[in-house]
Scaffold this motif. Structure first.
Motif, PDB file in Angstrom:
ATOM      1  N   TYR A  26      -4.258  14.255   4.295  1.00 20.73           N
ATOM      2  CA  TYR A  26      -4.641  12.842   4.462  1.00 20.73           C
ATOM      3  C   TYR A  26      -4.200  12.331   5.836  1.00 20.73           C
ATOM      4  CZ  TYR A  26      -4.039   7.775   3.836  1.00 20.73           C
ATOM      5  OH  TYR A  26      -4.051   6.416   4.000  1.00 20.73           O
ATOM      6  N   ASN A  48      -7.461  13.972  -0.824  1.00 15.24           N
ATOM      7  CA  ASN A  48      -8.132  13.423   0.350  1.00 15.24           C
ATOM      8  C   ASN A  48      -7.682  14.290   1.517  1.00 15.24           C
ATOM      9  OD1 ASN A  48      -9.135  11.948   2.458  1.00 15.24           O
ATOM     10  ND2 ASN A  48      -7.999  10.077   2.031  1.00 15.24           N
ATOM     11  N   ASP A  61       1.734  12.396  -3.370  1.00 16.34           N
ATOM     12  CA  ASP A  61       0.890  11.217  -3.157  1.00 16.34           C
ATOM     13  C   ASP A  61      -0.237  11.274  -4.184  1.00 16.34           C
ATOM     14  OD1 ASP A  61      -0.791   9.266  -2.244  1.00 16.34           O
ATOM     15  OD2 ASP A  61      -0.785   9.933  -0.148  1.00 16.34           O
ATOM     16  N   SER A  63      -4.810   0.401  -5.198  1.00 17.84           N
ATOM     17  CA  SER A  63      -5.955   0.253  -4.297  1.00 17.84           C
ATOM     18  C   SER A  63      -7.245   0.809  -4.881  1.00 17.84           C
ATOM     19  CB  SER A  63      -5.694   0.985  -2.977  1.00 17.84           C
ATOM     20  OG  SER A  63      -4.750   0.290  -2.213  1.00 17.84           O
ATOM     21  N   LYS A  64      -7.159   1.955  -5.537  1.00 23.28           N
ATOM     22  CA  LYS A  64      -8.389   2.645  -5.953  1.00 23.28           C
ATOM     23  C   LYS A  64      -8.872   2.163  -7.316  1.00 23.28           C
ATOM     24  CE  LYS A  64      -7.158   5.137  -2.417  1.00 23.28           C
ATOM     25  NZ  LYS A  64      -7.769   5.043  -1.106  1.00 23.28           N
ATOM     26  N   ARG A 115      -3.161  -4.655  -1.446  1.00 24.34           N
ATOM     27  CA  ARG A 115      -2.083  -3.906  -0.791  1.00 24.34           C
ATOM     28  C   ARG A 115      -0.858  -3.745  -1.707  1.00 24.34           C
ATOM     29  NH1 ARG A 115      -3.844  -1.019   0.950  1.00 24.34           N
ATOM     30  NH2 ARG A 115      -2.490  -0.310   2.621  1.00 24.34           N
ATOM     31  N   TYR A 152      -5.139   9.107  -6.457  1.00 23.54           N
ATOM     32  CA  TYR A 152      -6.400   9.185  -7.217  1.00 23.54           C
ATOM     33  C   TYR A 152      -6.192   9.585  -8.683  1.00 23.54           C
ATOM     34  CZ  TYR A 152      -8.165   8.747  -2.549  1.00 23.54           C
ATOM     35  OH  TYR A 152      -8.405   8.266  -1.289  1.00 23.54           O
ATOM     36  N   GLY A 172       0.847  -1.200   0.000  1.00 27.97           N
ATOM     37  CA  GLY A 172       0.000   0.000   0.000  1.00 27.97           C
ATOM     38  C   GLY A 172       0.877   1.244   0.000  1.00 27.97           C
ATOM     39  N   SER A 173       0.288   2.353  -0.461  1.00 29.37           N
ATOM     40  CA  SER A 173       1.021   3.629  -0.399  1.00 29.37           C
ATOM     41  C   SER A 173       1.272   4.022   1.034  1.00 29.37           C
ATOM     42  CB  SER A 173       0.179   4.750  -1.004  1.00 29.37           C
ATOM     43  OG  SER A 173       0.211   4.694  -2.367  1.00 29.37           O
ATOM     44  N   GLN A 174       0.434   3.511   1.913  1.00 28.17           N
ATOM     45  CA  GLN A 174       0.595   3.841   3.324  1.00 28.17           C
ATOM     46  C   GLN A 174       1.991   3.421   3.799  1.00 28.17           C
ATOM     47  OE1 GLN A 174      -1.574   5.681   5.054  1.00 28.17           O
ATOM     48  NE2 GLN A 174      -0.062   5.695   6.688  1.00 28.17           N
ATOM     49  N   THR A 180      -0.837   3.897  -6.315  1.00 31.27           N
ATOM     50  CA  THR A 180      -1.398   2.686  -5.712  1.00 31.27           C
ATOM     51  C   THR A 180      -2.394   1.991  -6.646  1.00 31.27           C
ATOM     52  OG1 THR A 180      -2.652   1.853  -3.816  1.00 31.27           O
ATOM     53  CG2 THR A 180      -3.209   4.064  -4.563  1.00 31.27           C
TER      54      THR A 180
HETATM   55  C1  LIG Z   1      -4.167  10.246  -0.295  1.00 31.60           C
HETATM   56  C2  LIG Z   1      -4.018   8.819   0.051  1.00 31.60           C
HETATM   57  N1  LIG Z   1      -2.797   8.283   0.113  1.00 31.60           N
HETATM   58  C3  LIG Z   1      -2.608   6.998   0.428  1.00 31.60           C
HETATM   59  C4  LIG Z   1      -3.672   6.167   0.727  1.00 31.60           C
HETATM   60  C5  LIG Z   1      -3.386   4.751   1.110  1.00 31.60           C
HETATM   61  O1  LIG Z   1      -3.612   3.904   0.058  1.00 31.60           O
HETATM   62  P1  LIG Z   1      -3.082   2.409   0.043  1.00 31.60           P
HETATM   63  O2  LIG Z   1      -4.285   1.546   0.032  1.00 31.60           O
HETATM   64  O3  LIG Z   1      -2.287   2.317  -1.211  1.00 31.60           O
HETATM   65  O4  LIG Z   1      -2.235   2.204   1.259  1.00 31.60           O
HETATM   66  C6  LIG Z   1      -4.970   6.676   0.696  1.00 31.60           C
HETATM   67  C7  LIG Z   1      -6.112   5.814   1.060  1.00 31.60           C
HETATM   68  O5  LIG Z   1      -7.178   6.257   1.381  1.00 31.60           O
HETATM   69  C8  LIG Z   1      -5.146   8.030   0.356  1.00 31.60           C
HETATM   70  O6  LIG Z   1      -6.359   8.592   0.306  1.00 31.60           O
END
Ligand SMILES: Cc1ncc(COP(=O)(O)O)c(C=O)c1O
Length: 410
Positions: A133, A187, A215, A248-249, A256, A218, A107-109, A246
């Motif tokens: 965020y 976000n 980041d 993810s979206k 992940r 989106y 994940g980007s997290q 990512t």
């Molecule tokens: C701006 C931003 N960065 C990172 C993430 C994390 O995404 P990931 O699922 O890749 O960890 C989110 C998830 O909501 C996000 O909104």
């Protein structure tokens, strides 16, 4: 006598003591098992998950390539995926991206957590948007950074405010290291950074020798074609920008799978930090993403996804137009999942949340997204989860509550 009473607090590090639960998690507790219209959840809609296709791909990957897909893998990520990400970045205008600049992350997290740990010492300053965020705020907080918030308007981060705050921090003897920004469909605000400000941001980073953490979670989820021409900051100045993206979206967050693209020297450090964190991201998940890219699954679905979320965004904007109390304002996103609403005067979005939940609707109060403690009269509304009808219903209900509370106060 052995002491059986263990004081765990005494065992904690400075960081261990600083760890806090995030506001959105707290909200989940408040909701309990109640069924509500959730304008709070910032996740993709499960309706967008290509379940059948992923079931087929997963089975195929395990059956045909299980020997590799179920094994440990390189810390940087599967070579085929790293190469595919270099291709994606090139299609976004980030040219000549070498695979040595890319690290696949859980994940980007995780990318945020790793880059924060690699570049920041306790007390170093990270400039962040107001609001920003929450996951990045947490990662920066865990790295013991000091965050300074910079105002945003409809064109994103306000360049004059950024410049002034950097200069003030430096004059106070603080070490400003980076600017964290979500340039597209932010976000939690939904705002997009204006074209001319992209170059200005780079100029400021150059002037003050700062790293930009971009980041771009989106990027692909724009609603109109004119938003497809957005230029990543990393395309403008690759050696000053760390770009995070990512799957993810656009595919599924449960996989992940995400990337971090940085100048080679930093990417190497991130790789080393990652080795200590998890050795590598899930090889199986990466293999599924590789096949999804090869099969054209992601690319093929993008137009549908954009339509799916743009219809929901339009439903929310229309309901706000109809029902929002006088004096409130809200952002008009060009993509992504979120709208930030600002209520008039002294309204307190946190105080009104229990009544909203009682009325069957959840949202996220804006204050935790503002590192300067402001934003009490703001809230984040996500249009990603609910149907257009439920969105309209939910917005009408919360607006009634806001109206009542504000009338009582007046
Ligand atoms: C701006 C931003 N960065 C990172 C993430 C994390 O995404 P990931 O699922 O890749 O960890 C989110 C998830 O909501 C996000 O909104």
């Amino acid at each position: 006598m052995v002491n059986t009473q263990i004081e765990y607090d005494e065992m904690l590090s400075v960081l261990g003591r600083r760890l806090q639960s995030n506001a959105i998690r707290k909200l989940t507790l408040l909701l309990g098992s109640r069924e509500v219209i959730s304008l709070a959840a910032g996740a993709p809609s499960f309706e967008t998950f290509p379940i059948e296709e992923l079931a087929e791909i997963s089975a195929r990957v395990i059956r045909e390539r299980g020997r590799f897909a179920l094994q440990y893998g390189p810390t940087r990520g599967q070579v085929a995926l790293v190469e595919a990400v270099a291709g994606i970045l090139s299609s976004r205008g980030i040219e000549n991206c070498k695979t040595s600049q890319i690290v696949m992350t859980t994940g980007s997290q995780q990318g945020l957590d790793l880059i924060a740990r690699v570049i920041l010492d306790p007390g170093d300053v990270a400039m962040v948007e107001l609001p920003s965020y929450i996951g990045a705020i947490i990662a920066l907080h865990n790295a013991q950074a000091q965050m300074i918030g910079v105002r945003q308007d409809d064109g994103g981060i306000v360049i004059g405010d950024l410049r002034e705050k950097i200069e003030r921090a430096r004059a106070d003897g603080r070490r400003v290291k980076c600017i964290y920004t979500i340039p597209n469909f932010q976000n939690p605000s939904g705002v997009t950074l204006a074209d001319e400000r992209r170059n200005q941001l780079i100029e400021i980073a150059d002037e003050h020798d700062l790293l930009i953490i971009e980041d771009d979670a989106y990027f692909d989820l724009y609603f109109a074609d004119d938003a497809s021409r957005l230029v990543p900051l990393a395309a403008l100045r690759p050696d000053r920008v760390v770009n995070l993206g990512t799957f993810s979206k656009v595919l599924a967050p449960g996989l992940r799978t995400a990337w971090l693209r940085a100048p080679e020297q930093l990417a190497t450090k991130v790789e080393l930090a990652k080795e200590g964190a998890d050795l590598s991201s899930s090889v199986l998940d990466q293999a599924i993403v590789i096949e999804s890219i090869r099969d054209g699954l992601i690319e093929r679905r993008l137009p549908e996804l954009r339509k799916f979320y743009s219809v929901r965004c339009a439903a929310m904007l229309e309901a706000l137009d109809r029902f929002a109390p006088a004096g409130s304002r809200w952002t008009k996103p060009l993509g992504g999942f979120f709208i930030l609403m600002e209520l008039a005067g002294e309204a307190d979005a946190t105080a009104m949340l229990p009544a909203a939940i009682e009325a069957g609707v959840a949202y996220v109060p804006g204050q935790p997204f503002f590192v300067d403690g402001r934003g009490a009269n703001t809230l984040r509304l996500a249009f990603s989860k609910e149907s257009p009808e439920a969105i309209a219903d939910g917005v009408e209900r919360i607006c009634r509550i806001f109206q009542n509370a504000m009338t009582q106060k007046a």
